[in-house]
Enzyme design. Sequence first.
Site, PDB file in Angstrom:
ATOM      1  N   HIS A  63       0.885  -1.154   0.000  1.00 31.98           N
ATOM      2  CA  HIS A  63       0.000   0.000   0.000  1.00 31.98           C
ATOM      3  C   HIS A  63       0.927   1.209   0.000  1.00 31.98           C
ATOM      4  O   HIS A  63       2.021   1.152   0.576  1.00 31.98           O
ATOM      5  CB  HIS A  63      -0.885   0.042   1.269  1.00 31.98           C
ATOM      6  CG  HIS A  63      -2.203  -0.647   1.105  1.00 31.98           C
ATOM      7  ND1 HIS A  63      -2.863  -1.242   2.145  1.00 31.98           N
ATOM      8  CD2 HIS A  63      -3.001  -0.817   0.003  1.00 31.98           C
ATOM      9  CE1 HIS A  63      -4.008  -1.763   1.708  1.00 31.98           C
ATOM     10  NE2 HIS A  63      -4.104  -1.529   0.408  1.00 31.98           N
ATOM     11  N   HIS A  66       3.169   2.316   2.754  1.00 26.51           N
ATOM     12  CA  HIS A  66       4.246   1.404   3.181  1.00 26.51           C
ATOM     13  C   HIS A  66       5.343   1.251   2.130  1.00 26.51           C
ATOM     14  O   HIS A  66       6.425   0.762   2.443  1.00 26.51           O
ATOM     15  CB  HIS A  66       3.662   0.035   3.547  1.00 26.51           C
ATOM     16  CG  HIS A  66       2.676   0.145   4.676  1.00 26.51           C
ATOM     17  ND1 HIS A  66       2.997  -0.102   5.980  1.00 26.51           N
ATOM     18  CD2 HIS A  66       1.377   0.556   4.678  1.00 26.51           C
ATOM     19  CE1 HIS A  66       1.935   0.134   6.760  1.00 26.51           C
ATOM     20  NE2 HIS A  66       0.931   0.529   5.985  1.00 26.51           N
ATOM     21  N   GLU A  71      10.624   4.503  -4.532  1.00 26.41           N
ATOM     22  CA  GLU A  71      11.179   5.017  -5.796  1.00 26.41           C
ATOM     23  C   GLU A  71      12.259   6.058  -5.506  1.00 26.41           C
ATOM     24  O   GLU A  71      13.361   6.009  -6.064  1.00 26.41           O
ATOM     25  CB  GLU A  71      10.078   5.616  -6.681  1.00 26.41           C
ATOM     26  CG  GLU A  71      10.642   6.179  -7.975  1.00 26.41           C
ATOM     27  CD  GLU A  71       9.574   6.757  -8.906  1.00 26.41           C
ATOM     28  OE1 GLU A  71       8.560   6.087  -9.135  1.00 26.41           O
ATOM     29  OE2 GLU A  71       9.786   7.883  -9.401  1.00 26.41           O
ATOM     30  N   TYR A 108      11.516   1.686 -14.244  1.00 26.89           N
ATOM     31  CA  TYR A 108      11.901   0.994 -15.487  1.00 26.89           C
ATOM     32  C   TYR A 108      12.585   1.974 -16.432  1.00 26.89           C
ATOM     33  O   TYR A 108      12.038   3.039 -16.750  1.00 26.89           O
ATOM     34  CB  TYR A 108      10.642   0.408 -16.138  1.00 26.89           C
ATOM     35  CG  TYR A 108      10.884  -0.383 -17.398  1.00 26.89           C
ATOM     36  CD1 TYR A 108      11.619  -1.558 -17.383  1.00 26.89           C
ATOM     37  CD2 TYR A 108      10.346   0.051 -18.612  1.00 26.89           C
ATOM     38  CE1 TYR A 108      11.823  -2.295 -18.546  1.00 26.89           C
ATOM     39  CE2 TYR A 108      10.546  -0.675 -19.780  1.00 26.89           C
ATOM     40  CZ  TYR A 108      11.285  -1.843 -19.741  1.00 26.89           C
ATOM     41  OH  TYR A 108      11.473  -2.561 -20.889  1.00 26.89           O
ATOM     42  N   HIS A 147      -4.903  -8.688   6.175  1.00 27.65           N
ATOM     43  CA  HIS A 147      -5.204  -7.252   6.079  1.00 27.65           C
ATOM     44  C   HIS A 147      -6.363  -7.084   5.104  1.00 27.65           C
ATOM     45  O   HIS A 147      -7.449  -6.658   5.466  1.00 27.65           O
ATOM     46  CB  HIS A 147      -3.938  -6.545   5.609  1.00 27.65           C
ATOM     47  CG  HIS A 147      -4.053  -5.078   5.367  1.00 27.65           C
ATOM     48  ND1 HIS A 147      -4.892  -4.244   6.069  1.00 27.65           N
ATOM     49  CD2 HIS A 147      -3.389  -4.269   4.480  1.00 27.65           C
ATOM     50  CE1 HIS A 147      -4.748  -3.006   5.629  1.00 27.65           C
ATOM     51  NE2 HIS A 147      -3.867  -2.988   4.667  1.00 27.65           N
ATOM     52  N   HIS A 222       0.111   3.626  13.586  1.00 27.65           N
ATOM     53  CA  HIS A 222      -0.793   3.666  12.440  1.00 27.65           C
ATOM     54  C   HIS A 222      -2.152   4.260  12.837  1.00 27.65           C
ATOM     55  O   HIS A 222      -3.207   3.763  12.460  1.00 27.65           O
ATOM     56  CB  HIS A 222      -0.966   2.253  11.845  1.00 27.65           C
ATOM     57  CG  HIS A 222      -1.279   2.235  10.373  1.00 27.65           C
ATOM     58  ND1 HIS A 222      -2.494   2.612   9.862  1.00 27.65           N
ATOM     59  CD2 HIS A 222      -0.532   1.875   9.298  1.00 27.65           C
ATOM     60  CE1 HIS A 222      -2.488   2.480   8.553  1.00 27.65           C
ATOM     61  NE2 HIS A 222      -1.305   2.043   8.171  1.00 27.65           N
TER      62      HIS A 222
END
Length: 250
Positions: A63, A66, A71, A108, A147, A222
Site C-alpha cells: 500500500h 508502506h 522510488e 523501469y 489485512h 498507524h
Amino acid sequence: MSLQIQMLGTGSAFSKLYYNTSALIRSTDATILIDCGPTVPKSLSEIAIDLDQIDGILISHIHADHIGGLEEVAFRLYYQYNRKRVQLYVTEALAEVLWENSLKGGLYNPEDGFHQLQDYFELVFLQERVPYPISPELTIEIVPTLHIAQKLNYSIFINHRTFYSADLQFNKDFLLNEVIHTRNCHTIFHDCQLNGPGYVHTTLDELLTLPEDIQKLIYLMHYDDHMSEFIGQTGPMTFIHKHEIIVISD
Ligand SMILES: Nc1ccn([C@@H]2O[C@@H]3COP(=O)(O)O[C@H]3[C@H]2O)c(=O)n1
Ligand SMILES: [Zn+2]
Ligand SMILES: [Zn+2]
C-alpha cells in the site's frame, strides 16, 4: 544483546500529522528499515540518518503508505550515493507484485539498464515462518497475516520476542496463542484504528478486549490525526510517537 526500534512515523495511511508508519531497527551491526512510505526520506533526514547508513529494507505489504518512498530511495541510492546496494527483504511473491504493479512505472529505464527490481536492490527472499539472521544481533521472521483478503501481507517477529504488526485485521486468537503463549513476546507494536468499524485494520476497541497484562506490552501505531482525543482512553496501551526509540533487551 540489545537493539533499538525507532519510529520514523506513526500515522495512518491518510495522516497529515504523524507521517506514515515505519520503523528503523538499529542493532550494533545492522540498520534495517521496516516499510518505506512517502514520508520516510523526510523523517530520516530529520534525525540526520543518511540513506547510505541503511543496510536493508523490509516491506510488509503493498500500500502506498508502506512503499511509496521506495522510488525515491532507489533513485537516490543509485544517483546520490554512488550506486549503493541495499538489501530488500521480501518474499519472492511480494517482490513480483512490488515491481510489476508498483515500482516499474517509475523505475523501469531500459536505456540505462534498469529492467527489474534487482537492478536497484539486493533482493533477499524471505520464507514465511523461517527466521532469517540479518546479522549476529538481528533476526527477523515474517508471518502471513490478514489485512485485505487475497492480498499478501506480512507481520514481523524481531529477535523472536518482539512483534511488529503489518496493517492487520484484529486476530485475538493469533495474539493470545501465538504472540503471547507460544512465542512469549515482551513487546508488541500494533496498528490501531481509533474509530470502528475497522474493516481492514484493528480497532482500539478490539485491542481493549485483550487481557490487561497483554495490553501493557502494546505500543499503538498507524493511528489517525485525531489521536490526541484518545489519550487516556487506551487502557494500559501506549501511543508511540514519531522518532521515539524503544530499547529492546533480550
Ligand atoms: N476496504 C478498505 C480498503 C482500504 N481502506 C483504506 O485504504 C487505506 C490503504 O492503506 P492502509 O494503511 O491499509 O489503510 C487503508 C484504509 O484506510 C479502507 O478503508 N477500506
Ligand atoms: Zn497502512
Ligand atoms: Zn495497508
